[in-house]
Motif scaffolding. Structure first.
Motif, PDB file in Angstrom:
ATOM      1  N   GLY A 173       6.184  -0.933  -0.968  1.00 23.51           N
ATOM      2  CA  GLY A 173       7.153  -1.314  -0.244  1.00 23.51           C
ATOM      3  C   GLY A 173       7.377  -2.460  -0.456  1.00 23.51           C
ATOM      4  O   GLY A 173       8.912  -2.956   0.585  1.00 23.51           O
ATOM      5  N   ALA A 174       6.459  -3.244  -0.616  1.00 20.96           N
ATOM      6  CA  ALA A 174       6.972  -4.505  -1.041  1.00 20.96           C
ATOM      7  C   ALA A 174       7.500  -5.139  -1.801  1.00 20.96           C
ATOM      8  O   ALA A 174       8.539  -6.021  -1.346  1.00 20.96           O
ATOM      9  CB  ALA A 174       4.913  -6.046  -1.311  1.00 20.96           C
ATOM     10  N   ARG A 219       0.774  -1.608  -0.396  1.00 20.45           N
ATOM     11  CA  ARG A 219       0.137   0.384   0.090  1.00 20.45           C
ATOM     12  C   ARG A 219       0.848   1.348   0.519  1.00 20.45           C
ATOM     13  O   ARG A 219       0.653   2.485   0.184  1.00 20.45           O
ATOM     14  CB  ARG A 219      -1.038   0.132   1.061  1.00 20.45           C
ATOM     15  CG  ARG A 219      -2.019   0.845   0.989  1.00 20.45           C
ATOM     16  CD  ARG A 219      -2.635   0.512   1.527  1.00 20.45           C
ATOM     17  NE  ARG A 219      -4.165   1.388   0.977  1.00 20.45           N
ATOM     18  CZ  ARG A 219      -5.784   1.357   0.839  1.00 20.45           C
ATOM     19  NH1 ARG A 219      -6.132   0.222   0.708  1.00 20.45           N
ATOM     20  NH2 ARG A 219      -6.278   1.957   0.751  1.00 20.45           N
ATOM     21  N   ILE A 220       1.887   0.635  -0.264  1.00 20.66           N
ATOM     22  CA  ILE A 220       3.000   2.528   0.423  1.00 20.66           C
ATOM     23  C   ILE A 220       3.682   2.891  -1.119  1.00 20.66           C
ATOM     24  O   ILE A 220       4.547   1.847  -1.795  1.00 20.66           O
ATOM     25  CB  ILE A 220       3.934   1.417   1.549  1.00 20.66           C
ATOM     26  CG1 ILE A 220       3.293   2.205   2.989  1.00 20.66           C
ATOM     27  CG2 ILE A 220       5.268   3.507   0.815  1.00 20.66           C
ATOM     28  CD1 ILE A 220       4.636   1.202   4.119  1.00 20.66           C
ATOM     29  N   HIS A 221       3.325   3.641  -1.417  1.00 21.21           N
ATOM     30  CA  HIS A 221       3.671   3.819  -3.327  1.00 21.21           C
ATOM     31  C   HIS A 221       5.177   5.162  -2.907  1.00 21.21           C
ATOM     32  O   HIS A 221       4.941   6.003  -2.345  1.00 21.21           O
ATOM     33  CB  HIS A 221       2.682   4.163  -3.587  1.00 21.21           C
ATOM     34  CG  HIS A 221       1.350   3.135  -4.230  1.00 21.21           C
ATOM     35  ND1 HIS A 221       0.619   3.159  -3.724  1.00 21.21           N
ATOM     36  CD2 HIS A 221       1.781   2.407  -4.566  1.00 21.21           C
ATOM     37  CE1 HIS A 221      -0.626   2.349  -3.788  1.00 21.21           C
ATOM     38  NE2 HIS A 221       0.145   1.295  -4.628  1.00 21.21           N
ATOM     39  N   LEU A 222       6.022   4.467  -3.861  1.00 16.76           N
ATOM     40  CA  LEU A 222       7.245   5.376  -3.439  1.00 16.76           C
ATOM     41  C   LEU A 222       7.378   5.711  -5.213  1.00 16.76           C
ATOM     42  O   LEU A 222       7.927   4.487  -6.181  1.00 16.76           O
ATOM     43  CB  LEU A 222       8.243   4.735  -2.920  1.00 16.76           C
ATOM     44  CG  LEU A 222       8.260   3.317  -1.791  1.00 16.76           C
ATOM     45  CD1 LEU A 222       8.969   2.605  -1.403  1.00 16.76           C
ATOM     46  CD2 LEU A 222       8.243   4.889  -0.556  1.00 16.76           C
ATOM     47  N   PRO A 223       7.608   6.924  -5.453  1.00 17.01           N
ATOM     48  CA  PRO A 223       7.951   7.381  -6.799  1.00 17.01           C
ATOM     49  C   PRO A 223       9.701   6.830  -7.074  1.00 17.01           C
ATOM     50  O   PRO A 223      10.279   7.758  -5.982  1.00 17.01           O
ATOM     51  CB  PRO A 223       7.315   8.984  -6.697  1.00 17.01           C
ATOM     52  CG  PRO A 223       7.615   8.538  -5.405  1.00 17.01           C
ATOM     53  CD  PRO A 223       6.969   8.069  -4.376  1.00 17.01           C
ATOM     54  N   VAL A 224      10.022   6.822  -7.968  1.00 16.52           N
ATOM     55  CA  VAL A 224      11.546   6.389  -8.394  1.00 16.52           C
ATOM     56  C   VAL A 224      11.231   6.537  -9.746  1.00 16.52           C
ATOM     57  O   VAL A 224      10.971   5.575 -10.476  1.00 16.52           O
ATOM     58  CB  VAL A 224      12.057   4.854  -7.816  1.00 16.52           C
ATOM     59  CG1 VAL A 224      13.402   4.637  -8.665  1.00 16.52           C
ATOM     60  CG2 VAL A 224      11.886   4.508  -6.666  1.00 16.52           C
ATOM     61  N   ALA A 225      12.181   7.499 -10.065  1.00 16.14           N
ATOM     62  CA  ALA A 225      12.053   8.053 -11.593  1.00 16.14           C
ATOM     63  C   ALA A 225      10.656   8.386 -12.538  1.00 16.14           C
ATOM     64  O   ALA A 225       9.828   8.920 -11.369  1.00 16.14           O
ATOM     65  CB  ALA A 225      13.000   7.391 -12.156  1.00 16.14           C
TER      66      ALA A 225
END
Length: 167
Positions: free
Chosen positions: A53-54, A41-47
């Protein structure tokens, strides 16, 4: 860093009862799945992409497993990727449903763990060494592989450290 044999042997010291190992076959995958559901459920923008998070958890965990043993690390990579894919639908539920399912599965997995340790008569390995939380899934994998007659040398090395299993 401890070797694969040292990590699994130390974990094995807390898991000699076949009933305990059996509860771990169900409890540990449920716990891992619940953690992946929570982290997805944790969204991390990368480029230009968004990871969750998974994905980070799987990547870091698989790197550690690969450092311990390449073939087992690759098997764990496949298992964890499949589990993280299966976690995505849970992560897309409403907040309340996502949390209820994830926490419910997590608690049920731990209940199974503690039932197993009741049979064992010993506390869980992570109480003495937190690395036991990450070794547990690998231990379940190797125990399944041992039942299939694979990794016999590793099985003997663990038995040499932890002692024989008991009914």
């Amino acid at each position: 860093m401890k070797t694969l044999q040292q990590q699994l042997g130390n974990y094995g010291l807390y898991h000699r009862s076949k009933r305990n190992v059996l509860t771990h076959f169900f409890g540990i995958p449920l716990i891992v799945y619940a953690v992946l559901c929570l982290l997805a459920r944790i969204h991390l923008p990368v480029a230009d992409h968004v990871i969750n998070g998974a994905h980070v958890f799987v990547l870091v965990t698989v790197i550690y497993y690969l450092l311990l043993n390449v073939s087992l690390g690759l098997i764990m990579a496949v298992i964890l990727v499949v589990m993280s894919i299966a976690a995505a639908p849970i992560a897309s539920l409403s907040f309340t449903s996502w949390l209820a399912v994830s926490i419910g599965v997590f608690i049920f997995g731990w209940v199974l763990q503690f039932i197993g340790h009741y049979f064992e008569g010993k506390k869980p390995a992570f109480v003495d060494d937190l690395i036991g939380l990450i070794i547990g899934p690998l231990f379940v994998l190797v125990e399944a592989l041992f039942l299939l007659g694979l990794y016999k040398q590793l099985e003997q090395q663990i038995t040499d450290i932890a002692g024989p299993t008991k009914p």
